[in-house]
Design a protein around this motif. Structure first.
Motif, PDB file in Angstrom:
ATOM      1  N   LYS A 185       0.961 -13.278   0.673  1.00 47.95           N
ATOM      2  CA  LYS A 185       1.432 -13.214  -0.714  1.00 47.95           C
ATOM      3  C   LYS A 185       2.394 -14.362  -1.032  1.00 47.95           C
ATOM      4  N   THR A 216       0.833  -1.204   0.000  1.00 48.58           N
ATOM      5  CA  THR A 216       0.000   0.000   0.000  1.00 48.58           C
ATOM      6  C   THR A 216       0.871   1.259   0.000  1.00 48.58           C
ATOM      7  N   ASN A 226       3.155  -8.962   2.006  1.00 43.35           N
ATOM      8  CA  ASN A 226       2.250  -9.226   3.110  1.00 43.35           C
ATOM      9  C   ASN A 226       2.236 -10.750   3.378  1.00 43.35           C
ATOM     10  N   PHE A 260      -8.423  -5.700  -4.365  1.00 40.18           N
ATOM     11  CA  PHE A 260      -8.405  -5.408  -2.938  1.00 40.18           C
ATOM     12  C   PHE A 260      -8.409  -3.879  -2.774  1.00 40.18           C
TER      13      PHE A 260
HETATM   14  C1  LIG Z   1      -2.054  -7.323  -0.886  1.00 40.49           C
HETATM   15  C2  LIG Z   1      -2.448  -6.367  -1.898  1.00 40.49           C
HETATM   16  C3  LIG Z   1      -2.119  -5.010  -1.809  1.00 40.49           C
HETATM   17  C4  LIG Z   1      -1.550  -4.368  -0.577  1.00 40.49           C
HETATM   18  O1  LIG Z   1      -0.354  -4.848  -0.140  1.00 40.49           O
HETATM   19  P1  LIG Z   1       0.032  -4.668   1.404  1.00 40.49           P
HETATM   20  O2  LIG Z   1       1.472  -5.099   1.407  1.00 40.49           O
HETATM   21  O3  LIG Z   1      -0.847  -5.572   2.190  1.00 40.49           O
HETATM   22  O4  LIG Z   1      -0.129  -3.246   1.763  1.00 40.49           O
HETATM   23  C5  LIG Z   1      -2.441  -4.169  -2.856  1.00 40.49           C
HETATM   24  N1  LIG Z   1      -3.072  -4.629  -3.935  1.00 40.49           N
HETATM   25  C6  LIG Z   1      -3.432  -5.914  -4.061  1.00 40.49           C
HETATM   26  C7  LIG Z   1      -4.115  -6.344  -5.299  1.00 40.49           C
HETATM   27  C8  LIG Z   1      -3.157  -6.818  -3.040  1.00 40.49           C
HETATM   28  O5  LIG Z   1      -3.553  -8.080  -3.145  1.00 40.49           O
END
Ligand SMILES: *Cc1c(COP(=O)(O)O)cnc(C)c1O
Length: 399
Positions: free
Chosen positions: A194, A63, A191, A88
């Motif tokens: 992932k 993010t 995250n 998301f």
């Molecule tokens: C996980 C995710 C994010 C955000 O990543 P974070 O590291 O959790 O902030 C953004 N876009 C998509 C499509 C995601 O799946």
């Protein structure tokens, strides 16, 4: 004690190798706990080399990387950003942080990602209104690349920069090139859910080294060159810790194995479930090798007699974490009133994918027995539904 066979099966849990510890230990031994440090530098370089871009910036989350990308493009109040709707919320929240307005673009029925047709329509209308978007945010969902060739062509035609949210698609290639490297700026997420994780973290990648230098400045409180902490612009505290970068370096070494494992998991699901009536797995786009972050499929309830809610409830009862597909952002209360461009007139593809789509547990550590539990649970629901239909409508088979 809960018997092993009845333990919870998670959607996409972290999968550690044990080797991450070595990098973390090195950080401890040298007291590079903070700030930044050699693991951060090496992690950035390793990612940049892997995806073949000139530079990368390690940050505290995906993010944060998205936010920096928007800040770099000077997106602010009064600007619009075209953004994939099926994603998301983190893809679009940073648009709000900047005070700008997202305009949501529908999915293409095959790739599930941004529809070039809807994007074209949005651009045509924006051109007529005399207000082009400041950027396009394209998302590569569940490891599938969007139709980047078509999307780039449209963006270039209007001279609008592209940001690629590749949070879910590290390890995917499209026409032989790494997913996340097609836009002016790309972002990855580490995250916990992932394909590889630092427990929390992200990366901004680009071939624009000046932009990355600026992002580095903004992400570390925008300190001017001076010993006395001088600031001329507003910055952020978005850098990744040297400890977590160590975890990332350990994880990065096995990225290839993780992709292979998830692709294998997909194959097993496909081979064991695709004969069920009304089931359609997400197909890999042509000229693409996707990381299969999550195995996803849709159910045509009219054909299968099984509703997504019914299947999700059955999984839940069996301790299996399956999930609906992301709820499109143009249907979220947070974005009520935002503009939306459908793939075709009166055809909202993202909404349909949301209402019919399911994600199966796909973690690279999922073992054979666990996967068989998922398969068995799903087949049972379908078999029961077929039996009930014969029982309730005994004449039906003759029709
Ligand atoms: C996980 C995710 C994010 C955000 O990543 P974070 O590291 O959790 O902030 C953004 N876009 C998509 C499509 C995601 O799946």
């Amino acid at each position: 004690m809960i018997p092993l066979s009845k333990s919870m099966i998670y959607l996409s849990p972290p999968h550690m190798t044990g080797e991450e510890q070595q990098y973390v230990n090195e950080a401890f031994a040298s007291n590079w706990i903070a700030p930044l440090g050699p693991n951060v530098d090496a992690f950035e370089q390793e990612i940049a080399e892997l995806v073949e871009v000139s530079g990368a910036l390690a940050v505290s989350s995906g993010t944060a990387a998205i936010h920096l990308a928007l800040a770099l493009l000077d997106i602010k109040k009064g600007d619009t950003v075209f953004c994939s709707t099926l994603t998301f919320v983190a893809s679009a929240n940073p648009i709000l942080y900047q005070g700008a307005e997202p305009v949501f673009i529908d999915s293409d029925p095959e790739s599930w990602n941004m529809s070039p047709k809807a994007l074209t329509k949005a651009f045509q209308e924006a051109a007529i209104e005399g207000k082009l978007p400041k950027a396009v945010m394209v998302v590569n969902l569940y490891g599938q690349s969007a139709r980047m060739n078509e999307i780039l062509l449209i963006c270039n035609q209007y001279g609008v920069p592209l940001i690629e949210d590749a949070a879910e698609s590290l390890g995917t290639t499209y026409h032989g090139k790494a997913s996340g490297t097609f836009g002016n700026l790309g972002i990855y997420s580490f995250n916990g859910n992932k394909i590889i994780t630092t427990s929390g973290g992200g990366m901004l990648v680009s071939n624009d080294e000046a932009a990355l230098e600026r992002a580095r400045f903004l992400a570390s409180q925008a300190r001017d060159q001076a010993a006395h902490y001088q600031h001329s612009v507003m910055g952020y505290n978005y850098r990744l810790s040297n400890l977590l970068a160590g975890v990332g370096r350990g994880q990065l070494r096995v990225l290839g194995d993780r992709v292979a494992a998830r692709r294998e998991i997909f194959d097993v699901y496909y081979n064991n479930l695709s004969d069920l009536p009304g089931i359609n797995f997400m197909r890999e786009l042509e000229n693409t090798s996707m990381n299969r972050w999550l195995t996803t499929f849709t159910i045509d309830e009219k054909v299968s007699g099984v509703a997504t809610e019914q299947l999700l409830a059955a999984f839940y009862r069996e301790g299996i974490e399956a999930r609906p597909v992301w709820k499109p952002l143009h249907l979220q209360p947070l974005f009520s009133g935002a503009r939306f461009y459908a793939h075709e007139k009166n055809r909202d593809v993202a909404d349909k994918l949301f209402r019919t789509g399911i994600c199966l547990p796909s973690g690279s550590s999922l073992n054979e027995e666990e996967q068989q539990r998922v398969i068995h649970c799903m087949r049972k629901v379908f078999e029961q539904s077929i039996r009930n239909r014969i029982y309730l409508f005994p004449g039906k088979q003759e029709v």
